[in-house]
Design a protein around this motif. Sequence first.
Motif, PDB file in Angstrom:
ATOM      1  N   LYS A 239       0.808  -1.217   0.000  1.00  0.00           N
ATOM      2  CA  LYS A 239       0.000   0.000   0.000  1.00  0.00           C
ATOM      3  C   LYS A 239       0.849   1.279   0.000  1.00  0.00           C
ATOM      4  CE  LYS A 239      -4.106  -1.995   1.064  1.00  0.00           C
ATOM      5  NZ  LYS A 239      -5.128  -2.096   0.091  1.00  0.00           N
ATOM      6  N   ALA A 240       2.075   1.201   0.490  1.00  0.00           N
ATOM      7  CA  ALA A 240       2.922   2.395   0.588  1.00  0.00           C
ATOM      8  C   ALA A 240       3.395   2.831  -0.801  1.00  0.00           C
ATOM      9  CB  ALA A 240       4.115   2.111   1.483  1.00  0.00           C
ATOM     10  N   HIS A 241       3.386   4.130  -1.043  1.00  0.00           N
ATOM     11  CA  HIS A 241       3.831   4.663  -2.332  1.00  0.00           C
ATOM     12  C   HIS A 241       5.277   4.291  -2.617  1.00  0.00           C
ATOM     13  CE1 HIS A 241       0.237   6.936  -3.099  1.00  0.00           C
ATOM     14  NE2 HIS A 241       0.309   7.519  -1.910  1.00  0.00           N
ATOM     15  N   LEU A 242       6.104   4.355  -1.595  1.00  0.00           N
ATOM     16  CA  LEU A 242       7.521   4.062  -1.760  1.00  0.00           C
ATOM     17  C   LEU A 242       7.733   2.623  -2.230  1.00  0.00           C
ATOM     18  CD1 LEU A 242      10.161   5.585  -1.305  1.00  0.00           C
ATOM     19  CD2 LEU A 242      10.275   4.560   0.944  1.00  0.00           C
ATOM     20  N   ASN A 243       6.986   1.701  -1.647  1.00  0.00           N
ATOM     21  CA  ASN A 243       7.122   0.297  -2.033  1.00  0.00           C
ATOM     22  C   ASN A 243       6.596   0.047  -3.441  1.00  0.00           C
ATOM     23  OD1 ASN A 243       8.215  -0.118   0.426  1.00  0.00           O
ATOM     24  ND2 ASN A 243       6.608  -1.424   1.211  1.00  0.00           N
ATOM     25  N   ARG A 244       5.506   0.697  -3.817  1.00  0.00           N
ATOM     26  CA  ARG A 244       4.979   0.524  -5.175  1.00  0.00           C
ATOM     27  C   ARG A 244       5.976   0.989  -6.226  1.00  0.00           C
ATOM     28  NH1 ARG A 244      -0.798   3.279  -4.828  1.00  0.00           N
ATOM     29  NH2 ARG A 244      -1.466   2.285  -2.910  1.00  0.00           N
ATOM     30  N   ILE A 245       6.596   2.120  -5.974  1.00  0.00           N
ATOM     31  CA  ILE A 245       7.572   2.659  -6.916  1.00  0.00           C
ATOM     32  C   ILE A 245       8.793   1.751  -6.981  1.00  0.00           C
ATOM     33  CG2 ILE A 245       9.069   4.627  -7.401  1.00  0.00           C
ATOM     34  CD1 ILE A 245       6.100   5.160  -7.894  1.00  0.00           C
ATOM     35  N   LEU A 246       9.251   1.249  -5.843  1.00  0.00           N
ATOM     36  CA  LEU A 246      10.397   0.334  -5.838  1.00  0.00           C
ATOM     37  C   LEU A 246      10.079  -0.960  -6.583  1.00  0.00           C
ATOM     38  CD1 LEU A 246      13.266  -0.269  -4.922  1.00  0.00           C
ATOM     39  CD2 LEU A 246      12.315  -1.177  -2.800  1.00  0.00           C
ATOM     40  N   ILE A 247       8.872  -1.467  -6.422  1.00  0.00           N
ATOM     41  CA  ILE A 247       8.459  -2.685  -7.128  1.00  0.00           C
ATOM     42  C   ILE A 247       8.487  -2.456  -8.631  1.00  0.00           C
ATOM     43  CG2 ILE A 247       6.493  -4.197  -7.579  1.00  0.00           C
ATOM     44  CD1 ILE A 247       5.752  -3.758  -4.576  1.00  0.00           C
ATOM     45  N   LEU A 248       7.922  -1.343  -9.092  1.00  0.00           N
ATOM     46  CA  LEU A 248       7.932  -1.040 -10.525  1.00  0.00           C
ATOM     47  C   LEU A 248       9.353  -0.895 -11.050  1.00  0.00           C
ATOM     48  CD1 LEU A 248       4.948   1.447 -10.783  1.00  0.00           C
ATOM     49  CD2 LEU A 248       5.108  -0.820 -11.808  1.00  0.00           C
ATOM     50  N   SER A 249      10.199  -0.250 -10.266  1.00  0.00           N
ATOM     51  CA  SER A 249      11.590  -0.098 -10.672  1.00  0.00           C
ATOM     52  C   SER A 249      12.274  -1.456 -10.803  1.00  0.00           C
ATOM     53  CB  SER A 249      12.335   0.760  -9.648  1.00  0.00           C
ATOM     54  OG  SER A 249      13.702   0.833  -9.968  1.00  0.00           O
ATOM     55  N   LEU A 250      12.071  -2.332  -9.854  1.00  0.00           N
ATOM     56  CA  LEU A 250      12.700  -3.652  -9.896  1.00  0.00           C
ATOM     57  C   LEU A 250      12.168  -4.513 -11.034  1.00  0.00           C
ATOM     58  CD1 LEU A 250      12.891  -4.457  -6.079  1.00  0.00           C
ATOM     59  CD2 LEU A 250      14.777  -3.870  -7.602  1.00  0.00           C
ATOM     60  N   VAL A 251      10.886  -4.412 -11.316  1.00  0.00           N
ATOM     61  CA  VAL A 251      10.310  -5.186 -12.422  1.00  0.00           C
ATOM     62  C   VAL A 251      10.928  -4.746 -13.751  1.00  0.00           C
ATOM     63  CG1 VAL A 251       8.196  -5.527 -13.757  1.00  0.00           C
ATOM     64  CG2 VAL A 251       8.164  -5.807 -11.289  1.00  0.00           C
TER      65      VAL A 251
END
Length: 110
Positions: A22-34
């Motif tokens: 749910k955290a914005h920071l984690n969503r952005i990190l996930i997209l970056s890693l993908v």
Amino acid sequence: MTVLLAGFVWILAANVYLTNRKAHLNRILILSLVFIGIWFLSGFMKKILEQPSDLLTLWTFRRAYAAGGLGLFFYLLFFLILYLRRLPGRTSLLLLSAAAVAFVFASLSP
């Protein structure tokens, strides 16, 4: 080896997703890693075939540039959120997103 590296990056993204999606920071990190995982795979696809066609090589590198650009965009956004401790302003976000989309279209254009 690049498949293992991409798999490791995607497992890392899955762990971040399971931690707090749910955290914005984690969503952005996930997209970056993908997208970084896709970039790892894209650069070496031409090595699979003995004599790849020029078209395959061209589109492989175009896809690599596009995935790398998106990975870099989300990585930059991740560190911007870390630095500011909040989401950037709407104008900054729109400008960064427009630059990233323009880079992707430039990468994929013939």
